[in-house]
Write an enzyme that holds these catalytic residues in place. Sequence first.
Site, short mmCIF file in Angstrom:
data_model
loop_
_atom_site.label_atom_id
_atom_site.label_comp_id
_atom_site.label_asym_id
_atom_site.label_seq_id
_atom_site.Cartn_x
_atom_site.Cartn_y
_atom_site.Cartn_z
N SER A 1 0.85 -1.19 0.00
CA SER A 1 0.00 0.00 0.00
C SER A 1 0.88 1.24 0.00
CB SER A 1 -0.95 -0.05 1.20
OG SER A 1 -1.98 0.90 1.05
N ASP B 1 -9.70 -3.87 -5.26
CA ASP B 1 -9.08 -3.05 -4.23
C ASP B 1 -9.72 -1.66 -4.20
OD1 ASP B 1 -7.37 -1.67 -2.49
OD2 ASP B 1 -5.61 -2.78 -3.20
N HIS C 1 -7.95 -5.05 -1.21
CA HIS C 1 -6.73 -4.51 -0.61
C HIS C 1 -6.09 -5.48 0.39
CE1 HIS C 1 -4.14 -1.07 -0.12
NE2 HIS C 1 -4.23 -1.14 1.20
#
Length: 716
Positions: free
Chosen positions: A568, A653, A688
């Site tokens: 991320s 995501d 995610h």
Amino acid sequence: MYKKWNYMIIIGAMAIACSDKKIAHLASWPDASAPVAEKKNHERVIHGDTVQDDYYWMNDYFKKGPDSSKVLAYLTAENEYTATMMKDTEGLQERLFQEMKGRVKEKDESVPYLKNGYYYYTRTDEGKQYYKFCRKKGSLDGKEEVLLDIDALAEGHPYYAATGFSVSPDNKLLAFGVDTVSRREYTIYVKNLETGALLADRIDRTEGEATWANDSKTLFYTSKNAVTLLSEKIKRHLLGTSSKVDPVVYDEQDNTNYIGVEKSKNGRYIMIYSGGTLSSEVFILNADTPDAAFTSFQPRRKDVLYSVTPLADRFLVLTNDGAKNFKVVECPLDKTTKENWKDVIPHRADVLVAGLDEFKDFVVVSERKNGLTQMAVRSLKDNKQHYLDFGEAAYTVYPSINEEYDSQVLRYGYTSLVTPSSTFDYNMQTKEKTLKKQQEVLGGYHAEDYVTERLFATTAGGTKIPVSLVYKKGFEKNGKAPLLLYAYGSYGMSMDPTFSSARLSLLDRGFVYAIAHIRGGEEMGRQWYEDGKMMHKKNTFTDFVDCAQFLIQENFTSSSHLYAQGGSAGGLLMGAIINLSPSLWNGVIAQVPFVDVVNTMLDETIPLTTNEYDEWGNPNEKQAYDYMKSYSPYENIEAKEYPNLLVTTGLHDSQVQYFEPAKWVAKLRATKKGNHVILLKTDMDYGHGGASGRFDYLKDVALNYAFLFKLEGISD
């Protein structure tokens, strides 16, 4: 305090890389051609700056544009290429998966916690991916009620996440949220715990958590925008009515703020929190009068953050008002604004006050000093306090589930790089500590077989960066060992050292694992965070490179055996450090990487964009745009030799859209020099956080490890 790139870091990295000569095992890769992404003309023009973006069309699946099917075809081709290139590791991946899964106790049970007369816990069954949420009335010897069987509910769903379990004050109803897409959009359901039936009430597009008023029939919840996924409104729902007519009790006008709603531990208040990076505001309501209006505790002020902890006779407020590292103040229940605040725990330059956990007679203060978390138990009767002792050089400790307000027992969690996750009960009056449960590692695990260290790397500017390490006993510091360096470095999130049974598969094959506690986190206090955000963001990247160089200089590894991993915002870190110092790493794993910073932050239709302005800046402002563009990985790809890369993402995501890593990989391949491989793996079912099952995620870990082992010539 604008900080330019430190070219001495780059020169130093190149010198180390050249002296090392890349003597590591050269992986043997199949003779396969990587997908070549089509280039299409798209110009971005802003602030008088024109940028050609050949791969902008990859947004189309997200935007539902004309090239949606072409995007899916490209991602599928990348998956097939990755599978081909990693074909010879399939057996190793399966062995790694079984090895890591074999350490997990399949039939297990969490430590029960008491709330309103019931003991709640989860338990897992042999061979099952999920769990069951259960309770017993009055005693652990009571009859078990299975409130939710997540294993059964998840059947037929590639992804299933349940969250926000909230039992009504009368103990008869359970509200919970479900996401089956992995975009963190939850539907709230309510179950009658006496009949086992779901009520007709269904609330879509929420954050997943519902807060009960004291009447056991009114719920408050956070509603999300359908496009941006921003948490925009707090609504009130009365059981038996349609959620389509739920009244809005709070409407956030600042699209840089996150909002949420919760109930105080003492059950007296419903509280709405609205906050960004720089300022916040709390609204309160008596939980006995859910139809009344919320009132502001203290109107928001520029650059002032605060949170509220209700006690029986007063409020405690944690705030940075005139206190960089935060302080604790108190005020009467009927006079809550700033002029009524009185210091209880004053500001300290060397201690960050991170959080409060309240009880009837005590408050537990979580603090950070020298990069480590401390917990102070403070008596509300005489303000005397004492600290808990943990006895390790590097560790993670945190208050666990403490639902009972009228209790003298603090439950806390503890772990380190060598200590499995442990749950303790601590009697705050007698100071007795009881281990309730420690994660069991099947197959045998002995902490004394591993060594953990906490060192400090010094940056080119003289800043000392904590580094936590773990390795198998017998390790020799001769520069020949492989080392995986991990970091995050954003949002003030501290990456504290924790135990991982899966990581043993890495350590047992000779790897050193290290965490760089770089600026952008909050390990060393609030300033640590502020020195790694906005116009100081490059400190995060140079810190990481300096930590890597330090580990090489200390003979833990060499650049031929050095690997980096981040996800991320940590994936942004990976993209930045390979642009900054490409020859320092033999391989890099970038998970769901935020690498197209400028384009994403310019597009307010992308989920969460405006919430991030206080972290990265608003590129509609030229100064922020120029700075962002100077480090954004996608913008700064050059014709040079990059390290071997494994890039992973999820089609659904909601935090970092799939097209960021896809565009990045395509541009890297088209631009780079040399023969190092770049692999892209897109999970077509997840978002995610990856897989939702407790075993499925290990397949991703196995792929990551197999990639590293292939580069190191480790085949078993």
